[in-house]
Design a protein around this motif. Structure first.
Motif, PDB file in Angstrom:
ATOM      1  N   TYR A  14       0.825  -1.207   0.000  1.00 51.58           N
ATOM      2  CA  TYR A  14       0.000   0.000   0.000  1.00 51.58           C
ATOM      3  C   TYR A  14       0.866   1.267   0.000  1.00 51.58           C
ATOM      4  O   TYR A  14       0.459   2.283  -0.557  1.00 51.58           O
ATOM      5  CB  TYR A  14      -0.914  -0.001   1.214  1.00 51.58           C
ATOM      6  CG  TYR A  14      -1.966  -1.089   1.159  1.00 51.58           C
ATOM      7  CD1 TYR A  14      -3.049  -0.982   0.296  1.00 51.58           C
ATOM      8  CD2 TYR A  14      -1.871  -2.221   1.961  1.00 51.58           C
ATOM      9  CE1 TYR A  14      -4.014  -1.976   0.233  1.00 51.58           C
ATOM     10  CE2 TYR A  14      -2.826  -3.221   1.904  1.00 51.58           C
ATOM     11  CZ  TYR A  14      -3.903  -3.098   1.046  1.00 51.58           C
ATOM     12  OH  TYR A  14      -4.838  -4.079   0.976  1.00 51.58           O
ATOM     13  N   LEU A  27      -7.407  11.084  -4.071  1.00 48.90           N
ATOM     14  CA  LEU A  27      -7.895  10.209  -3.001  1.00 48.90           C
ATOM     15  C   LEU A  27      -8.568  11.001  -1.876  1.00 48.90           C
ATOM     16  O   LEU A  27      -9.643  10.620  -1.399  1.00 48.90           O
ATOM     17  CB  LEU A  27      -6.753   9.383  -2.423  1.00 48.90           C
ATOM     18  CG  LEU A  27      -6.291   8.177  -3.236  1.00 48.90           C
ATOM     19  CD1 LEU A  27      -5.157   7.461  -2.518  1.00 48.90           C
ATOM     20  CD2 LEU A  27      -7.450   7.223  -3.486  1.00 48.90           C
ATOM     21  N   PHE A  31     -12.439  10.727  -1.012  1.00 52.28           N
ATOM     22  CA  PHE A  31     -12.958  10.153   0.228  1.00 52.28           C
ATOM     23  C   PHE A  31     -14.057  11.023   0.812  1.00 52.28           C
ATOM     24  O   PHE A  31     -15.099  10.533   1.257  1.00 52.28           O
ATOM     25  CB  PHE A  31     -11.826   9.988   1.238  1.00 52.28           C
ATOM     26  CG  PHE A  31     -12.285   9.427   2.558  1.00 52.28           C
ATOM     27  CD1 PHE A  31     -12.564   8.080   2.691  1.00 52.28           C
ATOM     28  CD2 PHE A  31     -12.455  10.249   3.664  1.00 52.28           C
ATOM     29  CE1 PHE A  31     -12.996   7.560   3.905  1.00 52.28           C
ATOM     30  CE2 PHE A  31     -12.885   9.743   4.873  1.00 52.28           C
ATOM     31  CZ  PHE A  31     -13.155   8.389   4.985  1.00 52.28           C
ATOM     32  N   GLN A  35     -18.195   9.869   1.109  1.00 52.47           N
ATOM     33  CA  GLN A  35     -18.742   9.683   2.447  1.00 52.47           C
ATOM     34  C   GLN A  35     -20.261   9.856   2.485  1.00 52.47           C
ATOM     35  O   GLN A  35     -20.957   9.066   3.130  1.00 52.47           O
ATOM     36  CB  GLN A  35     -18.082  10.666   3.411  1.00 52.47           C
ATOM     37  CG  GLN A  35     -18.331  10.374   4.881  1.00 52.47           C
ATOM     38  CD  GLN A  35     -17.666   9.083   5.329  1.00 52.47           C
ATOM     39  OE1 GLN A  35     -16.565   8.769   4.912  1.00 52.47           O
ATOM     40  NE2 GLN A  35     -18.352   8.325   6.155  1.00 52.47           N
ATOM     41  N   GLY A 131     -16.893   6.746  -6.107  1.00 54.58           N
ATOM     42  CA  GLY A 131     -16.144   5.506  -5.942  1.00 54.58           C
ATOM     43  C   GLY A 131     -15.729   4.901  -7.272  1.00 54.58           C
ATOM     44  O   GLY A 131     -14.539   4.617  -7.492  1.00 54.58           O
ATOM     45  N   PHE A 154      -7.484  -1.652  -1.838  1.00 51.04           N
ATOM     46  CA  PHE A 154      -7.504  -0.382  -1.119  1.00 51.04           C
ATOM     47  C   PHE A 154      -8.873   0.284  -1.239  1.00 51.04           C
ATOM     48  O   PHE A 154      -9.412   0.818  -0.260  1.00 51.04           O
ATOM     49  CB  PHE A 154      -6.416   0.537  -1.680  1.00 51.04           C
ATOM     50  CG  PHE A 154      -6.332   1.875  -1.001  1.00 51.04           C
ATOM     51  CD1 PHE A 154      -5.629   2.033   0.177  1.00 51.04           C
ATOM     52  CD2 PHE A 154      -6.962   2.982  -1.550  1.00 51.04           C
ATOM     53  CE1 PHE A 154      -5.551   3.271   0.805  1.00 51.04           C
ATOM     54  CE2 PHE A 154      -6.898   4.232  -0.936  1.00 51.04           C
ATOM     55  CZ  PHE A 154      -6.196   4.367   0.244  1.00 51.04           C
ATOM     56  N   GLU A 155      -9.463   0.250  -2.420  1.00 52.69           N
ATOM     57  CA  GLU A 155     -10.778   0.856  -2.626  1.00 52.69           C
ATOM     58  C   GLU A 155     -11.860   0.100  -1.874  1.00 52.69           C
ATOM     59  O   GLU A 155     -12.811   0.696  -1.360  1.00 52.69           O
ATOM     60  CB  GLU A 155     -11.102   0.908  -4.117  1.00 52.69           C
ATOM     61  CG  GLU A 155     -10.296   1.940  -4.881  1.00 52.69           C
ATOM     62  CD  GLU A 155     -10.454   3.326  -4.292  1.00 52.69           C
ATOM     63  OE1 GLU A 155     -11.604   3.775  -4.127  1.00 52.69           O
ATOM     64  OE2 GLU A 155      -9.432   3.957  -3.961  1.00 52.69           O
ATOM     65  N   THR A 158     -11.582   1.206   1.661  1.00 50.08           N
ATOM     66  CA  THR A 158     -12.089   2.571   1.781  1.00 50.08           C
ATOM     67  C   THR A 158     -13.609   2.600   1.766  1.00 50.08           C
ATOM     68  O   THR A 158     -14.238   3.313   2.554  1.00 50.08           O
ATOM     69  CB  THR A 158     -11.542   3.446   0.631  1.00 50.08           C
ATOM     70  OG1 THR A 158     -10.113   3.416   0.663  1.00 50.08           O
ATOM     71  CG2 THR A 158     -12.007   4.877   0.771  1.00 50.08           C
ATOM     72  N   ASP A 159     -14.204   1.810   0.866  1.00 49.45           N
ATOM     73  CA  ASP A 159     -15.664   1.735   0.815  1.00 49.45           C
ATOM     74  C   ASP A 159     -16.235   1.225   2.132  1.00 49.45           C
ATOM     75  O   ASP A 159     -17.228   1.758   2.648  1.00 49.45           O
ATOM     76  CB  ASP A 159     -16.112   0.818  -0.326  1.00 49.45           C
ATOM     77  CG  ASP A 159     -16.052   1.511  -1.681  1.00 49.45           C
ATOM     78  OD1 ASP A 159     -16.022   2.755  -1.711  1.00 49.45           O
ATOM     79  OD2 ASP A 159     -16.021   0.805  -2.702  1.00 49.45           O
ATOM     80  N   PHE A 161     -14.841   1.242   5.112  1.00 50.52           N
ATOM     81  CA  PHE A 161     -14.641   2.234   6.156  1.00 50.52           C
ATOM     82  C   PHE A 161     -15.690   3.336   6.049  1.00 50.52           C
ATOM     83  O   PHE A 161     -16.212   3.830   7.058  1.00 50.52           O
ATOM     84  CB  PHE A 161     -13.233   2.828   6.036  1.00 50.52           C
ATOM     85  CG  PHE A 161     -12.908   3.835   7.104  1.00 50.52           C
ATOM     86  CD1 PHE A 161     -12.683   3.426   8.416  1.00 50.52           C
ATOM     87  CD2 PHE A 161     -12.832   5.185   6.812  1.00 50.52           C
ATOM     88  CE1 PHE A 161     -12.391   4.348   9.407  1.00 50.52           C
ATOM     89  CE2 PHE A 161     -12.538   6.121   7.789  1.00 50.52           C
ATOM     90  CZ  PHE A 161     -12.315   5.695   9.096  1.00 50.52           C
ATOM     91  N   THR A 162     -16.022   3.711   4.825  1.00 49.90           N
ATOM     92  CA  THR A 162     -17.062   4.714   4.593  1.00 49.90           C
ATOM     93  C   THR A 162     -18.401   4.245   5.147  1.00 49.90           C
ATOM     94  O   THR A 162     -19.133   5.019   5.777  1.00 49.90           O
ATOM     95  CB  THR A 162     -17.193   5.006   3.086  1.00 49.90           C
ATOM     96  OG1 THR A 162     -15.963   5.550   2.611  1.00 49.90           O
ATOM     97  CG2 THR A 162     -18.308   5.991   2.811  1.00 49.90           C
TER      98      THR A 162
END
Length: 440
Positions: A14, A27, A31, A35, A131, A154-155, A158-159, A161-162
């Protein structure tokens, strides 16, 4: 035919991914702009339930929003591929902010349900597909790079976590500040984050209508057989999200401890995040098609025992297992898009998958809700099982369509002849001829 094997023994991590030139510039605003996607549904439910006193009415408005997003997202993606992400995103975020503001005002004024449903259509249809746009930027900047699977992982993280942070933030705002605070914040973040993301023009993929590949821009990514298979498969993943959300809520109410719902869903989401991080770090020695089928097989097996769980500890463990199986399926599906779809149509292809998840989630929320009301939470957990089983059956039956398009017969025949001639000459010189192993 020998099964496919990769010769890759290591994968960049990463850290190297984030050092990709220009990555941070899209990025961070990306993000912020994505959200609100996780805040919209729960904010609508909390506001409409407050103004109407009915969870049923709130669910209807939320479902209308989700279906509108699922139907219009691919069209937004196609326009972004053809004219450029920034050209599409600016009017979209302006429209979305206005539509959400109108929906909020109507709800606070006590408008009838039909008026709220009408307002929910543009609010859902204009949800910016940030996204998929971020994924398209990764695919454009990393084409042919071993970092692509890492970017997909990674995406996914991120999704997820969102979807952990977004609902928590929306709930806190709606319950601690004002019932409309969630939607107001959602509209504000969409506007600011979306405009900042759109301003990063240097990293956006080249519009298909502006140069080479414009001819492909006139056709839909859905015309590619492999994309259609992935859309059906991603409906199953959406059904897992929707079915888990409703059934976990119903289970928490049945045991008289509604507060445990957040813990259970958090464990489920944590499993997805952990698996996503791991998928980006693993150097896979099996091909993406096989990984996709294995992911769905594991997801189906994990979902098959959810209905039998009658304790918090057991359900948390099973939820963790389901989450661990979702990330590999999601990541591999997005990775296959890069192999199946020309660069000029990738944003649209990604939005078809995102829309499929949203549509599957909306359908599962309705189905699991009715089953849970009539027969309890155990019946609601059958929705993820049935959906993933159908998705797995589809993948097994149509797995050949997930292979990149083969070259023409003329090219293949020529290549084969070159290989034969090379082998003959090597044999004459007494030198062994090495034949490369293809990757499945």
């Amino acid at each position: 035919m020998a099964s496919a094997v990769t010769t890759e023994t290591s994968r960049p991590g990463y850290g190297q991914l984030l050092r990709t030139p220009g990555a941070i510039s899209f990025l961070l605003p990306g993000f912020a702009a994505r959200q609100p996607f996780a805040m919209l549904t729960i904010s609508i439910v909390l506001l409409v339930q407050h103004t109407t006193g009915s969870y049923g009415s709130a669910g209807i408005i939320a479902a209308v929003t989700g279906v509108a997003m699922a139907l219009f997202a691919p069209q937004m993606g196609k326009l972004a591929d053809r004219f450029g992400q920034s050209a599409v995103l600016v009017p979209v975020v302006l429209t979305h902010s206005a539509a959400v503001s109108a929906l909020t005002a109507l709800a606070l004024l006590g408008a009838p349900l039909w008026a709220l449903a009408l307002a929910a259509v543009p609010a859902g249809a204009s949800v910016p597909q940030v996204g998929p746009m971020v994924r398209a930027r990764w695919a454009a900047r990393l084409e042919g790079s071993p970092l692509l699977p890492t970017a997909a992982a990674f995406e996914s993280v991120t999704d997820e976590f969102t979807f952990v942070v977004g609902p928590v933030l929306a709930t806190a705002l709606c319950t601690g500040v004002h019932p409309a605070a969630g939607l107001i914040t959602e509209a504000t973040l969409t506007l600011l984050g979306g405009l900042l993301f759109a301003a990063q023009r240097a990293t956006q993929p080249k519009p298909a209508g502006a140069g080479a590949g414009a001819g492909h821009g006139s056709s839909s990514a859905l015309s590619i057989p492999g994309v259609r298979v992935l859309v059906i498969a991603f409906l199953g993943i959406g059904a897992v999200f929707g079915g888990m959300q409703v059934s976990l809520t119903a289970f928490s109410e049945e045991i008289g401890n509604p507060g445990v719902n957040g813990l259970l869903y958090g464990v489920f989401a944590a499993g997805n995040m952990i698996a996503g991080i791991a998928c980006g770090a693993i150097a896979w020695k099996i091909g993406p098609r096989r990984r996709l089928i294995m992911g769905y097989a594991g997801l189906t097996v994990a979902a098959s025992v959810l209905w039998a769980a009658h304790s918090v500890v057991l359900l948390a463990g099973l939820g963790l297992l389901v989450g661990l199986c979702i990330a590999p399926a999601l990541i591999t599906g997005y990775t296959l898009v890069e192999k199946l779809v020309p660069a000029g149509s990738r944003t649209e292809a990604f939005t078809w998958l995102t829309g499929a998840v949203a549509l599957g989630q909306a359908a599962a929320v309705t189905a699991a809700g009715r089953l849970a009301d009539a027969h309890g939470s155990s019946a609601g957990f059958l929705v993820p099982l049935v959906a993933t089983a159908l998705a797995l059956a589809t993948l097994l039956a149509l797995r050949s369509r997930l292979a990149p398009k083969a070259p023409s017969r003329i090219v293949s025949a020529s290549a084969q002849r070159v290989t034969e001639v090379s082998a003959e000459r090597s044999a004459e010189r007494g030198v062994g001829h090495r034949v490369p192993v293809t990757v499945d």
